[in-house]
Motif scaffolding. Structure first.
Motif, PDB file in Angstrom:
ATOM      1  N   GLN A  22     -42.454  11.055  -7.244  1.00 31.43           N
ATOM      2  CA  GLN A  22     -42.533  12.423  -7.748  1.00 31.43           C
ATOM      3  C   GLN A  22     -41.495  12.578  -8.856  1.00 31.43           C
ATOM      4  O   GLN A  22     -40.383  12.056  -8.741  1.00 31.43           O
ATOM      5  CB  GLN A  22     -42.201  13.428  -6.651  1.00 31.43           C
ATOM      6  CG  GLN A  22     -43.104  13.377  -5.453  1.00 31.43           C
ATOM      7  CD  GLN A  22     -42.644  14.366  -4.391  1.00 31.43           C
ATOM      8  OE1 GLN A  22     -42.442  15.536  -4.678  1.00 31.43           O
ATOM      9  NE2 GLN A  22     -42.470  13.876  -3.179  1.00 31.43           N
ATOM     10  N   ILE A  82     -39.351  15.427 -10.617  1.00 34.69           N
ATOM     11  CA  ILE A  82     -38.929  16.806 -10.395  1.00 34.69           C
ATOM     12  C   ILE A  82     -37.789  17.117 -11.361  1.00 34.69           C
ATOM     13  O   ILE A  82     -36.849  16.333 -11.472  1.00 34.69           O
ATOM     14  CB  ILE A  82     -38.458  17.004  -8.937  1.00 34.69           C
ATOM     15  CG1 ILE A  82     -39.597  16.636  -7.978  1.00 34.69           C
ATOM     16  CG2 ILE A  82     -37.998  18.428  -8.702  1.00 34.69           C
ATOM     17  CD1 ILE A  82     -39.180  16.562  -6.539  1.00 34.69           C
ATOM     18  N   ASP A 119     -37.264  23.607  -9.627  1.00 34.89           N
ATOM     19  CA  ASP A 119     -37.841  22.790  -8.568  1.00 34.89           C
ATOM     20  C   ASP A 119     -36.768  22.106  -7.725  1.00 34.89           C
ATOM     21  O   ASP A 119     -37.072  21.499  -6.700  1.00 34.89           O
ATOM     22  CB  ASP A 119     -38.785  21.746  -9.161  1.00 34.89           C
ATOM     23  CG  ASP A 119     -40.033  22.383  -9.761  1.00 34.89           C
ATOM     24  OD1 ASP A 119     -40.402  23.497  -9.319  1.00 34.89           O
ATOM     25  OD2 ASP A 119     -40.628  21.784 -10.667  1.00 34.89           O
ATOM     26  N   THR A 174     -32.324  22.178  -1.817  1.00 37.36           N
ATOM     27  CA  THR A 174     -33.733  21.918  -1.544  1.00 37.36           C
ATOM     28  C   THR A 174     -34.375  21.191  -2.720  1.00 37.36           C
ATOM     29  O   THR A 174     -34.223  21.594  -3.876  1.00 37.36           O
ATOM     30  CB  THR A 174     -34.475  23.247  -1.293  1.00 37.36           C
ATOM     31  OG1 THR A 174     -33.826  23.932  -0.220  1.00 37.36           O
ATOM     32  CG2 THR A 174     -35.924  23.013  -0.933  1.00 37.36           C
ATOM     33  N   ILE A 175     -35.103  20.118  -2.395  1.00 36.11           N
ATOM     34  CA  ILE A 175     -35.859  19.336  -3.368  1.00 36.11           C
ATOM     35  C   ILE A 175     -37.249  19.130  -2.774  1.00 36.11           C
ATOM     36  O   ILE A 175     -37.369  18.682  -1.631  1.00 36.11           O
ATOM     37  CB  ILE A 175     -35.197  17.970  -3.636  1.00 36.11           C
ATOM     38  CG1 ILE A 175     -33.790  18.162  -4.211  1.00 36.11           C
ATOM     39  CG2 ILE A 175     -36.061  17.130  -4.579  1.00 36.11           C
ATOM     40  CD1 ILE A 175     -32.984  16.885  -4.284  1.00 36.11           C
ATOM     41  N   ALA A 176     -38.273  19.474  -3.534  1.00 35.14           N
ATOM     42  CA  ALA A 176     -39.657  19.299  -3.074  1.00 35.14           C
ATOM     43  C   ALA A 176     -39.872  19.957  -1.713  1.00 35.14           C
ATOM     44  O   ALA A 176     -40.563  19.421  -0.853  1.00 35.14           O
ATOM     45  CB  ALA A 176     -40.028  17.813  -3.031  1.00 35.14           C
ATOM     46  N   GLY A 177     -39.262  21.111  -1.506  1.00 41.82           N
ATOM     47  CA  GLY A 177     -39.430  21.863  -0.272  1.00 41.82           C
ATOM     48  C   GLY A 177     -38.652  21.333   0.917  1.00 41.82           C
ATOM     49  O   GLY A 177     -38.817  21.819   2.030  1.00 41.82           O
ATOM     50  N   ARG A 178     -37.791  20.351   0.699  1.00 43.45           N
ATOM     51  CA  ARG A 178     -37.008  19.754   1.781  1.00 43.45           C
ATOM     52  C   ARG A 178     -35.529  20.034   1.561  1.00 43.45           C
ATOM     53  O   ARG A 178     -35.006  19.802   0.477  1.00 43.45           O
ATOM     54  CB  ARG A 178     -37.244  18.258   1.855  1.00 43.45           C
ATOM     55  CG  ARG A 178     -38.698  17.916   2.133  1.00 43.45           C
ATOM     56  CD  ARG A 178     -38.840  16.437   2.248  1.00 43.45           C
ATOM     57  NE  ARG A 178     -40.229  16.047   2.352  1.00 43.45           N
ATOM     58  CZ  ARG A 178     -40.613  14.911   2.896  1.00 43.45           C
ATOM     59  NH1 ARG A 178     -39.723  14.067   3.368  1.00 43.45           N
ATOM     60  NH2 ARG A 178     -41.899  14.613   2.952  1.00 43.45           N
ATOM     61  N   THR A 183     -38.931   9.088  -4.359  1.00 48.92           N
ATOM     62  CA  THR A 183     -39.885   8.948  -3.278  1.00 48.92           C
ATOM     63  C   THR A 183     -39.230   9.535  -2.029  1.00 48.92           C
ATOM     64  O   THR A 183     -38.010   9.477  -1.876  1.00 48.92           O
ATOM     65  CB  THR A 183     -40.293   7.482  -3.025  1.00 48.92           C
ATOM     66  OG1 THR A 183     -39.125   6.707  -2.781  1.00 48.92           O
ATOM     67  CG2 THR A 183     -41.056   6.909  -4.220  1.00 48.92           C
TER      68      THR A 183
END
Length: 138
Positions: free
Chosen positions: A7, A9, A44, A73-77, A133
Motif C-alpha cells: 500500500q 499511503i 491518511d 493510525t495508518i490504514a485504519g490501524r 505491507t
C-alpha cells in the motif's frame, strides 16, 4: 505474515517542536547538532512522532540520520512503530530514504513492514510517503 499487497499511503505533517543542541568535533568544517523534533500528521496517516536527528551542514550541503517513533493510525490501524531514515542536500538537490524497523510495530501496527520517504514541497509543506505491507489480521 503479510497479505503481500503493498500500500502507498501519504500524509502531510507539521513540525510542532524543533530543539537543536549544537556540538563540536575538532577538525570539522560543518555545523553539527542533535535535534529533538515532534511532528503532527494529518491525512491518511494520523498521529504524532518524536524524532531524534544527528545533523551536519555547511555552505555546500547538509545531511541527517534519524530514529523516529510514530504513534497513531495508518490504514485504519492504531499502534506505534519506529522509522529509521536519512537525507542529504546539495543546493536544491535532495535525497531521502528510510525503512520501518522490522518488528517495531505494536498493537494494530504489529507486523508492519516497508519504506518511508520524507519530502518537503517547494511551498514548505512536509510530506511522508509510506510504501508498506501489513498482516491480514492483527
Amino acid at each position: 505474515m503479510t497479505d503481500g499487497t503493498e500500500q502507498v499511503i501519504t500524509a502531510d505533517f507539521d513540525v510542532s517542536q524543533w530543539e537543536p543542541t549544537p556540538y563540536q568535533v575538532e577538525g570539522t568544517n560543518s555545523e553539527l547538532s542533535t535535534v529533538r523534533a515532534v511532528k503532527i500528521f494529518e491525512g491518511d496517516i494520523v498521529g504524532t512522532s518524536v524524532a531524534d536527528l544527528l545533523m551536519a551542514g555547511n555552505a555546500v550541503g547538509a545531511g541527517y540520520v534519524c530514529s523516529e517513533v510514530f504513534a497513531g493510525t495508518i490504514a485504519g490501524r492504531e499502534g506505534t512503530m519506529v522509522i529509521q531514515h536519512w537525507g542529504v542536500a546539495e543546493g536544491t538537490a535532495t535525497a531521502s530514504s528510510g525503512h520501518i524497523v522490522p518488528g517495531s510495530g505494536t498493537d494494530g501496527l504489529a507486523g508492519i513492514a516497508g519504506k518511508a520517504i520524507f519530502t518537503q514541497e517547494p511551498d514548505g509543506q512536509h510530506r511522508l510517503e509510506l510504501r508498506i505491507t501489513l498482516p491480514e489480521d492483527v
